[in-house]
Design a protein around this motif. Structure first.
Motif, PDB file in Angstrom:
ATOM      1  N   ALA B  50      24.904 -39.293  56.335  1.00  0.00           N
ATOM      2  CA  ALA B  50      24.621 -40.528  57.070  1.00  0.00           C
ATOM      3  C   ALA B  50      23.095 -40.901  56.383  1.00  0.00           C
ATOM      4  N   GLU B  51      23.203 -40.637  55.356  1.00  0.00           N
ATOM      5  CA  GLU B  51      21.885 -41.256  54.641  1.00  0.00           C
ATOM      6  C   GLU B  51      22.204 -42.601  53.899  1.00  0.00           C
ATOM      7  N   LEU B  52      22.065 -43.674  54.566  1.00  0.00           N
ATOM      8  CA  LEU B  52      22.424 -45.010  54.058  1.00  0.00           C
ATOM      9  C   LEU B  52      21.329 -45.627  52.896  1.00  0.00           C
ATOM     10  N   THR B  53      21.829 -45.963  51.791  1.00  0.00           N
ATOM     11  CA  THR B  53      20.973 -46.858  50.926  1.00  0.00           C
ATOM     12  C   THR B  53      21.069 -48.258  51.395  1.00  0.00           C
ATOM     13  N   ARG B  54      20.008 -48.941  50.685  1.00  0.00           N
ATOM     14  CA  ARG B  54      20.102 -50.549  51.036  1.00  0.00           C
ATOM     15  C   ARG B  54      21.604 -50.964  50.700  1.00  0.00           C
ATOM     16  N   ARG B  55      22.127 -50.539  49.756  1.00  0.00           N
ATOM     17  CA  ARG B  55      23.575 -50.944  49.429  1.00  0.00           C
ATOM     18  C   ARG B  55      24.492 -50.711  50.338  1.00  0.00           C
ATOM     19  N   ASP B  56      24.548 -49.348  50.809  1.00  0.00           N
ATOM     20  CA  ASP B  56      25.310 -49.048  51.826  1.00  0.00           C
ATOM     21  C   ASP B  56      25.362 -49.802  53.038  1.00  0.00           C
ATOM     22  N   GLY B  57      23.851 -50.371  53.439  1.00  0.00           N
ATOM     23  CA  GLY B  57      23.688 -51.076  54.434  1.00  0.00           C
ATOM     24  C   GLY B  57      24.577 -52.238  54.252  1.00  0.00           C
ATOM     25  N   PHE B  58      24.523 -53.002  53.333  1.00  0.00           N
ATOM     26  CA  PHE B  58      25.205 -54.006  53.173  1.00  0.00           C
ATOM     27  C   PHE B  58      26.860 -53.862  53.250  1.00  0.00           C
ATOM     28  N   VAL B  59      27.246 -52.727  52.515  1.00  0.00           N
ATOM     29  CA  VAL B  59      28.800 -52.494  52.680  1.00  0.00           C
ATOM     30  C   VAL B  59      29.006 -52.426  54.019  1.00  0.00           C
ATOM     31  N   VAL B  60      28.278 -51.555  54.785  1.00  0.00           N
ATOM     32  CA  VAL B  60      28.793 -51.225  56.247  1.00  0.00           C
ATOM     33  C   VAL B  60      28.808 -52.493  56.963  1.00  0.00           C
ATOM     34  N   VAL B  61      27.717 -53.234  57.024  1.00  0.00           N
ATOM     35  CA  VAL B  61      27.829 -54.488  57.935  1.00  0.00           C
ATOM     36  C   VAL B  61      28.863 -55.400  57.414  1.00  0.00           C
ATOM     37  N   LEU B 140      22.489 -42.500  63.069  1.00  0.00           N
ATOM     38  CA  LEU B 140      22.280 -43.265  61.798  1.00  0.00           C
ATOM     39  C   LEU B 140      20.871 -42.997  61.378  1.00  0.00           C
ATOM     40  N   GLY B 141      19.875 -42.634  62.105  1.00  0.00           N
ATOM     41  CA  GLY B 141      18.546 -42.392  61.305  1.00  0.00           C
ATOM     42  C   GLY B 141      18.031 -43.491  60.562  1.00  0.00           C
ATOM     43  N   THR B 142      17.795 -43.148  59.383  1.00  0.00           N
ATOM     44  CA  THR B 142      17.259 -44.155  58.413  1.00  0.00           C
ATOM     45  C   THR B 142      18.277 -45.132  58.047  1.00  0.00           C
ATOM     46  N   GLY B 143      19.418 -44.862  58.120  1.00  0.00           N
ATOM     47  CA  GLY B 143      20.522 -45.824  57.879  1.00  0.00           C
ATOM     48  C   GLY B 143      20.402 -46.983  58.716  1.00  0.00           C
ATOM     49  N   GLY B 144      20.031 -46.954  59.977  1.00  0.00           N
ATOM     50  CA  GLY B 144      20.116 -47.994  60.692  1.00  0.00           C
ATOM     51  C   GLY B 144      19.148 -49.364  60.401  1.00  0.00           C
ATOM     52  N   MET B 145      17.931 -48.843  59.781  1.00  0.00           N
ATOM     53  CA  MET B 145      17.285 -49.667  59.072  1.00  0.00           C
ATOM     54  C   MET B 145      18.019 -50.750  58.397  1.00  0.00           C
ATOM     55  N   ALA B 150      20.603 -55.989  57.028  1.00  0.00           N
ATOM     56  CA  ALA B 150      21.686 -56.812  56.677  1.00  0.00           C
ATOM     57  C   ALA B 150      22.342 -57.741  57.610  1.00  0.00           C
ATOM     58  N   GLU B 151      22.016 -57.362  58.932  1.00  0.00           N
ATOM     59  CA  GLU B 151      22.772 -58.179  60.087  1.00  0.00           C
ATOM     60  C   GLU B 151      21.894 -59.005  60.695  1.00  0.00           C
ATOM     61  N   VAL B 152      20.618 -58.655  60.801  1.00  0.00           N
ATOM     62  CA  VAL B 152      19.760 -59.508  61.945  1.00  0.00           C
ATOM     63  C   VAL B 152      19.373 -60.767  60.865  1.00  0.00           C
ATOM     64  N   THR B 153      19.419 -61.902  61.310  1.00  0.00           N
ATOM     65  CA  THR B 153      19.122 -62.983  60.747  1.00  0.00           C
ATOM     66  C   THR B 153      17.584 -63.328  60.598  1.00  0.00           C
ATOM     67  N   GLY B 154      17.524 -64.423  59.639  1.00  0.00           N
ATOM     68  CA  GLY B 154      16.053 -64.921  59.421  1.00  0.00           C
ATOM     69  C   GLY B 154      15.312 -63.960  58.237  1.00  0.00           C
ATOM     70  N   PRO B 155      14.542 -64.700  57.681  1.00  0.00           N
ATOM     71  CA  PRO B 155      13.762 -64.075  56.287  1.00  0.00           C
ATOM     72  C   PRO B 155      13.047 -62.961  56.587  1.00  0.00           C
ATOM     73  N   LEU B 156      12.297 -62.850  57.743  1.00  0.00           N
ATOM     74  CA  LEU B 156      11.457 -61.974  57.986  1.00  0.00           C
ATOM     75  C   LEU B 156      11.954 -61.022  58.999  1.00  0.00           C
ATOM     76  N   LYS B 157      12.312 -59.849  58.719  1.00  0.00           N
ATOM     77  CA  LYS B 157      12.889 -58.836  59.604  1.00  0.00           C
ATOM     78  C   LYS B 157      11.670 -58.279  60.337  1.00  0.00           C
ATOM     79  N   ASN B 158      11.228 -58.800  61.279  1.00  0.00           N
ATOM     80  CA  ASN B 158       9.866 -58.119  61.988  1.00  0.00           C
ATOM     81  C   ASN B 158      10.581 -57.001  62.801  1.00  0.00           C
ATOM     82  N   ARG B 159      10.126 -56.077  62.821  1.00  0.00           N
ATOM     83  CA  ARG B 159      10.430 -54.997  63.677  1.00  0.00           C
ATOM     84  C   ARG B 159       9.329 -54.783  64.755  1.00  0.00           C
ATOM     85  N   LEU B 160       9.854 -54.562  65.989  1.00  0.00           N
ATOM     86  CA  LEU B 160       8.834 -54.610  67.046  1.00  0.00           C
ATOM     87  C   LEU B 160       8.210 -53.270  67.487  1.00  0.00           C
TER      88      LEU B 160
END
Lengths: 534, 471
Positions: B50-61, B140-145, B150-160
């Protein structure tokens, strides 16, 4: 010459077992330790007691003893650093900051990474589950944005000392408990001008060069060792040794090795063969080139080395290529031992500065890749060659050249992490060191420095040595080792009771006050913590 | 392997979907089937790291959404409520993307299980199905990011918070909290618990599925209307602002320029619409009621919720167009609403302004800022690209839809309203009508629009990039 203050992470860890600042003679000899330090010799009184305003430092977890800052080791519950709420701010997203962030993240810290360079923080944020804040880490506004008010740890590890110190000043104002700074400049650590780091909010300072030089010195003292890590204030050690073709162990399995006394005194904790990490068992048969990690009492260490590498070299002379920060720090430490020291430095000014700071060492103006210079200073089978310039490629090449010229031990500083696997798989050099990794290790040791403290992160095998002090309320107290439920991937390397180090058998009953050195794979560390607690 | 990981992640979704407490046989069968497939996938890909890259994130979502939509259609089909697969898919996608466009009419006579399932699809889709997984599942770990991105809307994905899992948890608890508060208020307003829950979910998720054919018009109480208006407005605002506000930063909303623009646009349009409608239709129903209904309707469209209280299709043409433009713009980034998002429009307008000034003063330098922070150039390009993509797709799909709809008005408005996740449009898909009259092919086009809009284009479109699939 004034006294230097430098981070004592490695030496202090071995000698005192507590992360602390250590006063050291310029020779590099440790002359005082911050641990249980009762009365300071007059020479050390260059550090005045802190101004009254610093007395709240007790709240910050630090107290002053005998003119030295030390971090109190008491009253922190075991495994507290894996509690979910711990928050760390790392200033500087370079090599050091990035590695540190990864490590802390693995230890369940909530990590916020701050750096001026937007691209650097973005790159780090891409790979790690951390919050990244672009901005100057010495700017209170940036730090506030990073949530400094709730942070438990601030590690300022940029390449600039001033920024690091300023960050710590801000962090102290914000009431952060632990403040760590990377300080390259040893002079900044000196006690002149009545200024000491405690005033600046720095609880723990790491000097990359001193740290790394100490590591190199350890390797030179036991050549052939891949890695040596001191345990229990140096009474025990774990060493990674490369099995040579002359080793008597080659002809037999470990179980059938005739010298049982030898086996009784040490424990095999890991075995690295090429890219594979194996767990040695009685049936394991060693092969030439294997790296065996052993743990046991320090006095037995040369014996291991004799068995593993009967033909190991005796180092009498060390050639240091590069008289920059690391080279100079190393040369000064070498001078204190009885090793002949030669420094090769091409730049005239640096060479002169180097020569000015050293007493006995020979400084030669030449770069490390000149075979003429090597011939001039003389290379034989008792010579170690250490390449310490900032140029990775140059370091590697010069080490290869030195090996061709007959040096029996070659050590190179390699900063770029991408190079290390290549060097290792080609067996190009005897050992690779990096000031960056040394800093990361030192900070990690400091961070973990509590009841459970990691003594070292091993560099060529994935795993760490963790020291555990057994208390009465811990579930392990009063149990025999064979009855413990050890997580898979953890091994009790050795134990210490009343100053006596032993390699335990299953019969040994653990008592309160015992100290255990446990080897654990990285992913097992948090599991180990919970087993110790529950 | 990547696909495997993506499908493996559907397993928990299967669980979630198999869960609706319903007496309905169809739901049980659908849930069981989904669960079985999910578990099967799970077992098949157990060994995937479960070490997702940016690309995997897109695919998963992307794959996650596609499969969730497909499985979500099963209950409708199996229960026989909807007969054609395309329509069932449309209803399911509309639910998950919180569009609220429906092919169903005569809702009062539908089984409650199905109505509940509709509301549940809103519930999961609102804050993001996979973000929920990130919040709940530790694996998920890092994959969650990557998934979050890929799923949250808006241009700036600000993390809290530093940990993505805790950010996801926070957002979800805020979301559930809002829903609960509104449900209690609606219960006080006289709705049954069932209606209160369904409508609160539909409000906070900015979905729009109602339990009544007449939508919110079935509850004429002013109190209910005001409560729903208020919560729609809140749900159209960036949830991070709410979080900061709850943490004691009382000025968080005021300091956000996006919120200020959002609120002033809302106020301005409401005022103009009330006057406009009053002048056009007179005040036969009384000023108070007209104002309430108009404000409700404007809010509902602007936040892309899609509740209907009055037939806005009979309003003056200028106002109808304005409303559709508001639908296209949508709410704030980081909210549950759809559309291009306020902040993108603001930034895009600033870019336009900069170019105009540069035409006259070529050497002038103008750093584009949002809330005093300069916007990086690549981010700027991304923002402009989304706006452009929205317009392009609206036009292309709109042109295609003319084949399936009686007039251009219907075609364009149906595309805009699905792209933005709003629901009701104009003409034949107007507030009082459903999408049942659109042929299957048209429904599928609109499904694609809804998914594209919800995932903000790139997440879905990268799947069509040949290079994306190359190793």
């Amino acid at each position: 010459m004034g006294h230097q203050l430098f981070s004592g992470a490695m030496a202090a860890e071995r000698e005192a077992g507590v992360p602390c600042l250590v006063g050291a003679h310029p020779s590099g000899r440790v002359i005082s330790r911050g641990y249980r330090f009762a009365g300071a010799p007059a020479a050390l009184q260059t550090f005045p007691p802190p101004p009254p305003s610093l007395n709240n430092s007790r709240r910050l977890g630090a107290s002053l003893r005998g003119g030295h800052w030390r971090v109190s080791v008491d009253n922190m519950p075991i495994g507290a650093h894996v509690a979910p709420a711990m928050k760390a701010i790392i200033v500087g997203a370079g090599n050091v900051g990035g590695n540190l962030a990864r490590k802390l993240c693995e230890e369940r810290y909530d990590v916020v990474l701050v750096d001026v360079a937007l691209s650097a923080v973005e790159k780090a944020g891409e790979r790690l589950d951390i919050l990244t804040i672009p901005g100057n880490g010495a700017d209170p506004r940036t730090l506030l944005k990073a949530g400094i008010e709730e942070a438990d740890l601030l590690a300022a590890v940029t390449a600039r000392d001033e920024v690091n110190i300023l960050s710590c000043v801000c962090a102290r104002a914000a009431g952060v408990r632990h403040k760590v700074a990377r300080l390259a400049n040893a002079a900044m650590l000196s006690g002149r001008l009545d200024l000491h780091l405690g005033d600046l909010g720095v609880d723990f300072a790491v000097s990359p060069n001193q740290e790394c030089a100490r590591e190199i010195l350890g390797l030179i003292r036991l050549p052939g060792a891949v890695e040596i890590v001191g345990l229990f204030e140096g009474r025990a050690a774990a060493a990674g040794l490369r099995v040579s073709s002359e080793s008597p162990l080659l002809r037999t399995t470990l179980k059938n090795f005739p010298d049982t006394e030898f086996l009784r005194r040490l424990r095999f904790i890991a075995l690295r063969r090429g890219d594979h990490i194996l767990t040695p068992t009685g049936d394991t048969q060693l092969m030439i080139g294997d790296e065996v990690y052993l743990a046991g009492p320090t006095d037995a260490l040369p014996t291991y080395a004799d068995v593993m590498m009967p033909d190991r070299p005796q180092i009498k002379k060390v050639i240091v290529s590069g008289g920059g920060n690391l080279g100079f720090a190393l040369a000064r430490q070498l001078e204190a031992s009885d090793l002949e020291t030669v420094v090769l430095e091409a730049d005239e000014e640096t060479a002169e500065a180097c020569s000015g700071g050293l007493r006995r060492a020979l400084v030669v103006r030449s770069d490390g890749v000149s075979s003429d210079a090597l011939r001039e200073v003389g290379v034989d089978e008792h010579t170690a060659f250490v390449a310490t310039t900032d140029d990775d490629e140059m370091n590697i090449i010069s080490c290869l050249l030195a090996e061709k010229s007959g040096a029996s031990l070659t050590i190179a500083q390699v900063i770029k992490p991408e190079y290390v696997p290549v060097i290792e798989s080609l067996s190009l050099l005897d050992r690779v060191v990096s000031t960056h990794l040394s800093v990361v290790n030192a900070v990690l040791r400091f961070v973990r420095g509590r009841n459970v403290r990691s003594m070292a992160q091993l560099q060529t095998v994935p795993g760490e040595l963790i020291e555990v002090v057994i208390r009465e309320d811990m579930p392990w107290a009063g149990k025999a080792i064979r009855d413990l439920r050890m997580p898979k991937g953890t091994i009790i390397a050795c134990t210490e009771r009343a100053g006596e180090v032993r390699v335990p058998t299953g019969d040994l009953v653990i008592q309160p006050g015992d100290r255990l050195a446990i080897y654990a794979l990285p992913e097992m560390i948090s599991r180990l913590h919970s087993v110790l607690k529950a | 392997m990547i696909i495997g990981a993506g499908m493996g992640l559907c397993a928990p979704l299967g669980w979630a979907m198999g869960d609706p407490p319903s007496s309905l046989y169809a739901l049980l069968v659908a849930g069981g089937l989904t669960m079985a497939v999910g578990l099967g996938m799970r077992i098949a890909v157990r060994r995937v790291v479960a070490e997702l890259t940016r690309r995997d994130g897109f695919v998963v979502v992307a794959l996650g959404w596609l499969s969730v939509s497909a499985f979500g259609a099963l209950p409708y089909l199996l229960s026989g409520v909807i007969r054609t697969p395309a329509a069932a898919l449309f209803e399911s996608v509309s639910g998950f993307t919180t569009t609220g466009a429906s092919v169903l009419s005569d809702l009062e006579h539908l089984p409650r299980g199905i109505l509940f399932w509709r509301s549940l699809t809103h519930f999961f889709g609102g804050m993001g199905v996979l973000v929920l997984c990130v919040a709940v599942l530790p694996l998920l770990g890092t994959g969650g990011m990557q998934i979050f991105r890929a799923e949250v809307t808006g241009p700036l994905k600000n993390r809290l918070t530093p940990r993505i899992a805790s950010t996801a948890k926070l957002l979800w608890s805020l979301y559930v909290g809002l829903i609960s508060v509104e449900a209690v208020l609606l219960r006080l307003g006289g709705l049954s618990w069932f209606d209160a829950w369904c409508h609160s979910v539909a409000t906070v998720a900015t979905g729009g599925f109602s339990t009544r054919t007449d939508s919110l018009a079935a509850f004429p109480s002013p109190f209910v209307q005001i409560v729903v208006t208020f919560f729609m407005l809140i749900s159209g605002v960036n949830f991070s602002l709410h979080y900061l506000w709850l943490r004691g930063a009382w000025g968080a909303h005021v300091r956000s320029s996006e919120f200020r623009v959002f609120l002033s646009t809302w106020a301005l349009v409401c005022l103009a619409a009330v006057l406009w409608v009053s002048f056009a239709h007179g005040l036969a129903e009384g000023m108070g009621r007209t104002a309430r209904e108009v404000v409700f309707q404007v809010t509902s469209l602007m936040t892309t919720t899609g509740f209907v209280i009055t037939d806005y299709d009979r309003w003056p043409n200028g106002l109808r167009l304005t409303l559709m433009l508001l639908v296209a713009v949508g709410g704030c980034a980081g909210s549950t609403s759809g559309g291009m998002k306020m902040v993108r429009i603001v930034v895009a307008l600033k870019v336009v302004f900069r170019e105009i000034r540069r035409a006259v003063l070529p050497s002038s330098v103008m750093q584009i800022k949002v809330d005093g922070e300069p916007v990086a150039d690549d981010l700027l390009a991304g923002i402009v690209a989304v706006v452009l993509m929205y317009i392009t797709i609206a036009m292309v799909a709109g042109a295609a839809m003319t084949a399936f709809t009686p007039n251009i008005e219907t075609a364009i408005s149906s595309v805009i309203t699905t792209l933005s996740g709003c629901g009701p449009g104009l003409g034949a898909v107007g507030p009082m009508l459903t999408y049942a009259g659109i042929p299957a092919a048209g429904q599928l086009i609109l499904c694609a629009c809804m998914l594209l809009g919800r995932l903000e284009f790139f997440t879905l479109l990268v799947l069509f990039l040949p290079r994306f699939w190359r190793r």
